[in-house]
Design an enzyme around this catalytic site. Structure first.
Site, short mmCIF file in Angstrom:
data_model
loop_
_atom_site.label_atom_id
_atom_site.label_comp_id
_atom_site.label_asym_id
_atom_site.label_seq_id
_atom_site.Cartn_x
_atom_site.Cartn_y
_atom_site.Cartn_z
N GLU A 1 0.86 -1.18 0.00
CA GLU A 1 0.00 0.00 0.00
C GLU A 1 0.90 1.24 0.00
O GLU A 1 1.96 1.25 0.62
CB GLU A 1 -0.88 -0.01 1.25
CG GLU A 1 -1.78 1.19 1.39
CD GLU A 1 -2.39 1.31 2.78
OE1 GLU A 1 -3.53 1.76 2.88
OE2 GLU A 1 -1.70 0.97 3.78
N LYS B 1 -10.30 -0.50 -0.33
CA LYS B 1 -10.09 -0.71 1.11
C LYS B 1 -11.37 -0.44 1.90
O LYS B 1 -11.93 0.66 1.85
CB LYS B 1 -8.96 0.21 1.58
CG LYS B 1 -8.51 0.00 3.01
CD LYS B 1 -7.33 0.93 3.31
CE LYS B 1 -6.73 0.69 4.67
NZ LYS B 1 -5.58 1.60 4.92
N CYS C 1 -3.85 -3.16 4.67
CA CYS C 1 -3.36 -2.53 5.89
C CYS C 1 -4.31 -2.72 7.08
O CYS C 1 -4.43 -3.80 7.63
CB CYS C 1 -3.09 -1.06 5.60
SG CYS C 1 -2.00 -0.25 6.80
#
Length: 337
Positions: free
Chosen positions: A60, A129, A162
């Site tokens: 990322e 995300k 993440c």
């Protein structure tokens, strides 16, 4: 067992390379173009580094850096030059690639998106995300769920980004939809190091699923990212781990999706993803097939509420310099004006 980092590849093996990419500082279109070229070069390095590699994974923020800049001039589109360059790099090097982009959104804040491109230059997986790292990140919450694809050697692959990986529900969703390998890309910095390690292992163990996880690396003059490439086997054992913090190092290992499938079918003890819906099958035929979890029931009903909900102090991004939002989820920026 990791085949000496993939040097000794078995017939059923998938070799993954995690690029601990040097953290960039991207402000202008020219910066973005240079960083695109850098990533393309690193795809070539990955192929030269290991001829057996099937999939190269970039963290990322590998394209945009950690500035959280939402300037539309440097946001990407799926049909833009950056993604086109990534596609060509995968074709030229006969390799699958996983890439990160901050994606232009005409209806609100940009999306933090991830792509998996095959060795023919086709986008096989596109993910937004779901859980931005609030209150630090300004990205629009994802709205297209978690896709699972058939990757190299027929391996079933999912991608999360993440902070997503801090929610056990995310890894469970990947596994429930059939993922044998879950990729987790990140830009995390050193304070998250220990949480990064134990969540990567827990995500694997709880779901009998290989996880391949990597952060940005090095400093951009303001932030220090940590690398920490980790490939974790389905039983929670670490197969490969980048512990030196060396930027641009590629952490590699062979993983075996066929052994994931075997474990999911044959394990009794700690076959947790199966046993979630078959509680106590020794005592009752088939086990208890119900939902005893109040939080799940409340989420579905739209009534999820913590006992301390009204006491939570940080509920928007103002502590990190972002204006408090007025638009509700699902409404476009134009409609909210």
């Amino acid at each position: 067992m990791n085949g000496l980092g993939g040097l000794n590849k078995s017939p059923e093996g998938v070799v993954i390379g995690l690029v601990q990419l040097q953290l960039p500082n991207v402000v202008t279109r020219a910066d973005l173009a240079r960083q695109t070229e850098r990533i393309v070069w690193m795809v070539g390095k990955a192929r030269r580094n290991l001829s057996t590699m099937d999939l190269v994974v970039f963290p990322e923020y590998s394209l945009h850096g950690l500035s959280m800049d939402t300037n539309p001039e440097i946001m990407c589109r799926l049909d833009g030059p950056e993604v086109t360059a990534f596609k060509k790099a995968c074709v030229d090097n006969r390799i699958w690639g996983c890439f990160s982009i901050m994606e232009f959104n005409p209806h609100g804040n940009p999306y933090n998106s991830g792509l998996i491109i095959d060795d023919h230059g086709e986008i096989k997986l596109y993910y937004r995300k779901l859980h931005p790292w609030i209150p630090v990140e300004p990205w629009e919450p994802g709205d297209i769920g978690i896709p699972v694809i058939e990757g190299p050697k027929g391996a079933r692959i999912a991608l999360i980004i993440c902070h997503d990986g801090m929610f056990p529900e995310m890894a469970r969703e990947c596994a429930y939809k059939g993922a044998e390998i879950m990729i987790r890309t990140a830009g995390y910095t050193a304070p998250i190091r220990e949480a990064w390690r134990f969540t990567n292992q827990a995500n694997s163990f709880q779901n009998l699923m290989v996880t391949a996880n990597v952060c940005m690396c090095g400093s951009d003059g303001s932030f220090d990212s940590m690398g920490e490439g980790m490939i974790v086997n389905f039983d929670g054992a670490v197969l490969a781990h980048g512990t030196t913090g060396r930027a641009d190092e590629i952490i590699t290992a062979e993983v075996r999706p066929d052994l994931v499938r075997e474990a999911r079918i044959n394990w009794g003890v700690e076959n947790n993803i199966y046993q979630l819906w078959h509680r106590g099958y020794v005592a009752v035929k088939g086990g208890a097939m119900d939902c005893p979890y109040t939080f799940m029931q409340d989420m579905v009903a739209g009534t999820f509420r913590l006992p301390w909900e009204d006491q939570v102090k940080v509920t928007d991004g103002s502590s990190c310099g972002f204006p408090a939002p007025t638009r509700m989820y699902g409404k476009t920026a134009k409609a909210a004006e």
